[in-house]
Design a protein around this motif. Structure first.
Motif, short mmCIF file in Angstrom:
data_model
loop_
_atom_site.label_atom_id
_atom_site.label_comp_id
_atom_site.label_asym_id
_atom_site.label_seq_id
_atom_site.Cartn_x
_atom_site.Cartn_y
_atom_site.Cartn_z
N LEU A 202 0.80 -1.21 0.00
CA LEU A 202 0.00 0.00 0.00
C LEU A 202 0.84 1.27 0.00
CD1 LEU A 202 -2.67 -1.02 2.65
CD2 LEU A 202 -2.84 -1.17 0.17
N SER A 203 2.08 1.20 0.50
CA SER A 203 2.91 2.40 0.55
C SER A 203 4.37 2.01 0.43
CB SER A 203 2.68 3.17 1.84
OG SER A 203 3.10 2.39 2.94
N GLY A 204 5.19 3.00 0.07
CA GLY A 204 6.62 2.77 -0.07
C GLY A 204 7.03 2.74 -1.53
N LYS A 205 8.30 2.37 -1.76
CA LYS A 205 8.83 2.40 -3.13
C LYS A 205 8.22 1.32 -4.02
CE LYS A 205 12.78 -0.57 -2.27
NZ LYS A 205 14.19 -0.76 -2.41
N ASP A 206 7.67 0.27 -3.42
CA ASP A 206 7.06 -0.82 -4.18
C ASP A 206 5.54 -0.77 -4.15
OD1 ASP A 206 9.53 -1.94 -4.89
OD2 ASP A 206 9.68 -2.93 -2.94
N LYS A 207 4.97 0.41 -4.00
CA LYS A 207 3.52 0.57 -3.91
C LYS A 207 2.83 0.00 -5.14
CE LYS A 207 -0.02 4.10 -3.40
NZ LYS A 207 -0.29 5.52 -3.15
#
Length: 112
Positions: free
Chosen positions: A15-20
């Protein structure tokens, strides 16, 4: 230590972060730190020395843990993130009634 609703083998979406937006299977769950390792997500590069038994040194790419609040389980019906509900059913086994809990997707109501 609280119980987590996400288990090993579940298909989750970040849901969040660099791999969203990426989806992957949960490889392992750590209940103490409330972190999960997801296949193909949060990949980090580590430098390793050559070890005993002919183990080659160099760069090793592996998955790092991600906090459980940053992932959501994927609904099997429409492949979108969903919350998890529990459905309690009474089951009769060996002449005794027991309550069995099953995990259910919040969006569609399908079993997980």
């Amino acid at each position: 230590m609280s119980k987590l609703k996400i288990k090993k083998g579940d298909l989750v979406q970040v849901l969040s972060g660099k791999d969203k937006g990426l989806q992957g299977k949960v490889i392992s769950v750590d209940t103490e730190t409330q972190r999960v390792v997801v296949e193909g997500v949060q990949r980090v590069t580590r430098h390793t020395k050559a070890g005993f038994g002919g183990q080659a040194g160099g760069l090793v790419v592996s998955e790092a843990p991600i906090h459980v609040s940053n992932v959501a389980i994927v609904d099997p019906e429409d492949n979108k993130p969903t919350r998890i509900r529990t459905r309690v059913e009474t089951v009769e086994r060996d002449g005794r009634t027991k309550a069995s809990r099953t995990r259910v997707a919040g969006r569609s109501g399908k079993d997980l």
